[in-house]
Design an enzyme around this catalytic site. Structure first.
Site, PDB file in Angstrom:
ATOM      1  N   HIS A  48       1.429  -0.818  -0.259  1.00 21.09           N
ATOM      2  CA  HIS A  48       0.063  -0.132  -0.181  1.00 21.09           C
ATOM      3  C   HIS A  48       1.170   1.104  -0.227  1.00 21.09           C
ATOM      4  O   HIS A  48      -0.028   2.597  -0.053  1.00 21.09           O
ATOM      5  CB  HIS A  48      -0.805   0.393   1.400  1.00 21.09           C
ATOM      6  CG  HIS A  48      -2.569   0.200   0.807  1.00 21.09           C
ATOM      7  ND1 HIS A  48      -3.487  -0.155  -0.533  1.00 21.09           N
ATOM      8  CD2 HIS A  48      -2.894   0.258   2.244  1.00 21.09           C
ATOM      9  CE1 HIS A  48      -4.531   0.274  -0.398  1.00 21.09           C
ATOM     10  NE2 HIS A  48      -4.370   0.604   0.740  1.00 21.09           N
ATOM     11  N   ASN A 141      -8.724   2.697  -1.728  1.00 24.21           N
ATOM     12  CA  ASN A 141      -9.044   3.562  -0.746  1.00 24.21           C
ATOM     13  C   ASN A 141      -9.261   5.211  -0.949  1.00 24.21           C
ATOM     14  O   ASN A 141      -9.124   5.791  -0.382  1.00 24.21           O
ATOM     15  CB  ASN A 141      -9.725   2.979   0.656  1.00 24.21           C
ATOM     16  CG  ASN A 141     -10.648   1.850   0.808  1.00 24.21           C
ATOM     17  OD1 ASN A 141     -11.519   2.168   0.040  1.00 24.21           O
ATOM     18  ND2 ASN A 141     -10.754   0.969   1.485  1.00 24.21           N
TER      19      ASN A 141
END
Length: 216
Positions: A48, A141
Site C-alpha cells: 500500500h 480507498n
C-alpha cells in the site's frame, strides 16, 4: 568586471550547496505530485506504500527531502521538469488521503488536471505501471477519498503494480498491508523509476507520451 566576478562566486557557492539556476524556485506552484501510503515505520515496505516509495525515489534522484509538515502531509516545494511542484506524502492514513490533497489544492488554487497521484494497484504485476488521465477509484480507498474530496475524477494518476492477490478469498487488507517480497525488489525498483519518469512527463504536458512509454 567586479560585479561579474561576484556573480561567478555566488553561482559557485550555490553549486556547492547543490543549487543550480534551473532548480531555484520561480513562479507559483502549478502541480501537486502526491504519493499515497500509510505513515509510520510499520507500513514502510508494504504494498500500500508504493506511492510513498515512488516520491521518496523522486526526492532521492532530484536531491531534496520531503520533510516539511503542512496540509496534514509531509511536503517539499521543488522544481520538477521545469515546473514548480508541491511533492506530498499525506499523513492522514490511506483512507483519508483526499483531505490533505484538497487542502493543498485549494491553498494553491491548483486545478484537478494538475494533481498527479502515484499509488499501488493490485491488478498489475510488480514491475508494471499504468498511467491514466482520469477515472474511477477502482476499489482503491485512497483514490476514493481523493475523488470524494475533490468532487470529481479528472486528475491524472500513475498506478504502480504490486501483484494480484494469490486467490479471490485472500483478505484484501492483509494483502495490501503485506510487505513486498525481497525476490521482486528489482522489478519493484524498475516500476518506481518508471512511475516518477511518467510523472515528470505529465508535468511537462506530455501525458500521451507517458502512457505510450510506460503503460505496461
Amino acid at each position: 568586471s567586479v560585479s561579474r566576478g561576484l556573480g561567478d562566486v555566488y553561482k559557485r557557492q550555490l553549486r556547492k550547496r547543490g543549487i543550480t539556476m534551473f532548480n531555484l524556485k520561480r513562479g507559483k506552484i502549478e502541480y501537486i505530485i502526491a504519493g499515497l501510503g500509510n505513515p509510520g515505520s510499520r507500513y514502510a515496505n508494504t504494498r500500500h506504500n508504493a506511492g510513498f516509495k515512488a516520491v521518496d525515489l523522486l526526492a532521492e534522484e532530484e536531491g531534496f527531502e520531503i520533510k516539511k509538515v503542512k496540509f496534514h502531509a509531509l511536503i517539499a516545494d521543488e522544481m520538477i521538469a521545469g515546473k514548480r511542484c508541491l511533492i506530498m506524502k499525506p499523513q492522514t492514513m490511506m483512507n483519508l488521503s483526499g483531505e490533505a490533497i484538497l487542502q493543498a489544492a485549494q491553498y494553491y488554487n491548483i486545478p484537478d488536471e494538475n494533481i498527479i497521484i502515484l499509488y499501488d494497484d493490485i491488478s498489475l504485476d510488480i514491475g508494471k505501471t499504468r498511467i491514466r488521465r482520469k477515472g474511477s477509484a477502482g476499489g482503491h480507498n485512497g483514490i476514493k477519498s481523493i475523488i470524494s474530496c475533490l468532487g470529481g475524477e479528472d486528475f491524472p494518476r500513475v498506478k504502480i503494480g504490486v501483484d494480484k492477490k494469490p486467490n479471490p478469498e485472500y483478505d484484501l487488507a492483509s494483502w495490501v498491508l503485506g510487505e513486498f517480497p525481497k525476490e521482486k525488489s528489482e522489478q519493484l525498483s524498475s516500476a518506481l523509476k518508471n512511475s516518477i519518469e511518467a510523472a515528470k512527463l505529465i508535468v511537462s504536458g506530455k501525458i500521451d507520451e507517458a502512457m505510450n512509454k510506460y503503460n505496461s
